[in-house]
Design an enzyme around this catalytic site. Structure first.
Site, PDB file in Angstrom:
ATOM      1  N   ASP A 184      -2.549  -6.298   3.010  1.00  0.00           N
ATOM      2  CA  ASP A 184      -1.693  -7.225   2.255  1.00  0.00           C
ATOM      3  C   ASP A 184      -2.155  -7.439   0.810  1.00  0.00           C
ATOM      4  OD1 ASP A 184      -0.445  -7.412   4.647  1.00  0.00           O
ATOM      5  OD2 ASP A 184      -0.906  -9.525   5.026  1.00  0.00           O
ATOM      6  N   LYS A 262       1.342  -2.582  -2.501  1.00  0.00           N
ATOM      7  CA  LYS A 262       1.942  -2.566  -1.168  1.00  0.00           C
ATOM      8  C   LYS A 262       3.432  -2.867  -1.344  1.00  0.00           C
ATOM      9  CE  LYS A 262       1.659  -4.377   3.473  1.00  0.00           C
ATOM     10  NZ  LYS A 262       0.926  -5.088   4.513  1.00  0.00           N
TER      11      LYS A 262
HETATM   12  N1  ASP Z   1      -2.512  -9.279   7.420  1.00  0.00           N
HETATM   13  C1  ASP Z   1      -3.322  -8.087   7.404  1.00  0.00           C
HETATM   14  C2  ASP Z   1      -4.252  -8.158   6.224  1.00  0.00           C
HETATM   15  O1  ASP Z   1      -3.888  -7.916   5.126  1.00  0.00           O
HETATM   16  C3  ASP Z   1      -2.478  -6.877   7.376  1.00  0.00           C
HETATM   17  C4  ASP Z   1      -3.206  -5.571   7.402  1.00  0.00           C
HETATM   18  O2  ASP Z   1      -4.376  -5.427   7.441  1.00  0.00           O
HETATM   19  O3  ASP Z   1      -2.498  -4.563   7.377  1.00  0.00           O
HETATM   20  O4  ASP Z   1      -5.375  -8.496   6.415  1.00  0.00           O
END
Ligand code: ASP
Length: 461
Positions: A184, A262
């Protein structure tokens, strides 16, 4: 008496499991009013609802079935899941490059926690080799868990510590660094590290995964293998993001840390280079560089670590009818830097002008970027743009808003001298500002347009 567990199930869900003498880890065929489902009954968390039974299907996906629609359940046996990944000692080979992998958390370091039903960070070096033994083909790997957080919890404290550890490892003689990170905010960390760690003699490769490793469509292994290979073998001594390229498991793309973002909340092929083409692509057989304007790997150990960060910087994402009190509130709260993500070529509405002037007059450093992401701020085109510049708002060329935010935070950690901050901001360090954006660096895939459809059909064949 059956030995069934109804772990986490309450109410109707529990009643249905008991009625058919099945429980958690039963391999079942469930008949419902909507159809038949085959899968393993998963435990539920204490906080989940009472109405559903959750099955893990053979595809790896989970489904919730409304307990009151179940008409029959046939048990085919029990399949108690073993979620412990075998730990294995990473082999050492004197002729292989030495790579250090820093874990910070995210999905790549996660597996499902069936108690809470959530994906939790659980990074362990031995587990990594146990689950992806191919890593040993490329290097001798040392791992160090720095954090176990989802990436929304990364911040200045972690960036600074990470930059310093990277500096130590480079000076210790390591040949490549991999950073496991949540996707993220991976582009935020990639940007800030590009400024904090300069002149690196080795690749620093950030990697994550969109889907956790217990899912059949997980991108964790392919991303990790390619990232480790990039760190061990590639010639690109910069902060990179190595992530899933196309829509199938063919290769990963290597993106420059300051030009990557992203772009999709759930696709595996989510990271895209913005306003440029990626640096290259990588698979287990080769590394192809698409360009040659990158810093080459060197054998010396000189690296510059500049771990500064001012937390009183913010991004102001402009929307129509934004009220000036927002800007005043930022100044009042002591913000020293504001990066505006403006409309089009870099605009905000007129009522904001006096507030921006007040901010600049009180010493706040205000920079303009564009919400369109692609393209440059061009404040000479319209009269309004010129007015905004006259207020003291500085156009930040084609720096992405998050990158400008990171750079301004980093710069204000070093100086608050207006001219010096401006010099730092507008002097490109690693292509956060580029001379031009090539036409083929623009995202062109758009369904329904005939020539694009034809092009896509051509590649899919
Ligand atoms: N919510 C997670 C993060 O950014 C998503 C991921 O790792 O893809 O830590």
């Amino acid at each position: 008496m059956t030995s069934t567990l109804t772990q986490g199930y309450r109410g109707e869900g529990k009643k249905t499991l008991e009625q058919f003498s099945v429980g958690v880890w039963s391999d079942v065929e469930v008949e419902t009013q909507q159809g038949r489902f085959r899968g393993i009954v998963l435990p539920r968390s204490e906080t989940s609802d009472e109405k559903h039974i959750v099955l893990k299907l053979a595809t790896g996906y989970n489904v919730g079935i409304k307990a009151n629609t179940v008409t029959n359940v046939i048990e085919h046996g029990k399949r108690v899941a073993n979620y412990k990944i075998p730990e294995k000692k990473f082999p050492y080979h004197p002729n292989k490059p030495n790579v250090t992998l820093f874990g910070t958390g995210g999905t790549i370091a996660s597996r499902l926690d069936y108690r809470s039903g959530a994906v939790i960070p659980a990074f362990s070096p031995g587990e990594l080799y146990g689950s992806v033994p191919e890593l040993a083909d490329y290097c001798n790997l040392t791992t160090e868990k720095l954090y176990g957080v989802f990436s929304e919890n990364m911040g200045p404290e972690q960036y600074i510590a990470l930059a310093k550890r990277i500096g130590d490892e480079i000076r210790n003689g390591v040949d490549g660094i991999v950073i496991g990170h949540g996707t993220d905010t991976m582009h935020h960390t990639a940007a800030v590290l590009s400024f904090m760690v300069q002149n690196s003699p080795i690749p620093i490769v950030m990697v994550g995964s969109q889907r956790s490793s217990d899912r059949p469509s997980s991108d964790a292994a392919i991303n990790l293998i390619n990232a480790v290979k990039a760190a061990a073998e590639s010639d690109i001594a910069e902060v990179l993001v190595c992530m899933f390229g196309p829509t199938s498991d063919q290769y990963c793309l290597l993106h420059r840390g300051t030009r990557v973002r992203k772009m999709h909340s759930s696709y595996r092929s989510t990271f895209r280079t913005i306003g440029d083409i990626p640096l290259g692509q990588i698979d287990t057989t080769r590394i192809d560089c698409f360009r040659d304007d990158y810093n080459r790997r060197r054998t010396d150990r000189e690296v510059t670590i500049l771990p500064t960060f001012d937390e009183k910087v913010t991004i102001l994402y402009y929307y129509p009818n934004m009220m000036p009190d927002i800007v005043d509130a930022m100044v009042e709260k002591g913000y020293r830097g504001i990066v505006i993500a403006g409309t089009g070529l870099g605009h905000v509405n007129k009522p904001l002008y006096p507030a921006l002037k007040r901010a600049v007059d009180q010493g706040v450093h205000v920079y303009m970027t564009v919400q369109t992401l692609w393209g440059y701020v061009q404040m000479y085109v319209y009269e309004t743009g010129r007015k905004i510049m006259e207020l003291g708002v500085v156009p930040a060329a084609n720096m992405l808003p998050e990158v400008a935010f990171m750079k301004l935070s980093w710069a204000l950690g070093q100086t608050t001298d207006r001219e010096e901050v401006k010099r730092i901001m507008l002097t490109p360090i690693c292509d956060e500002i580029t001379q031009r954006e090539p036409y083929n660096g623009y995202l062109v895939f758009q369904g329904a347009v005939p020539e694009v459809q034809q092009f896509i059909r051509g590649i899919k064949r």
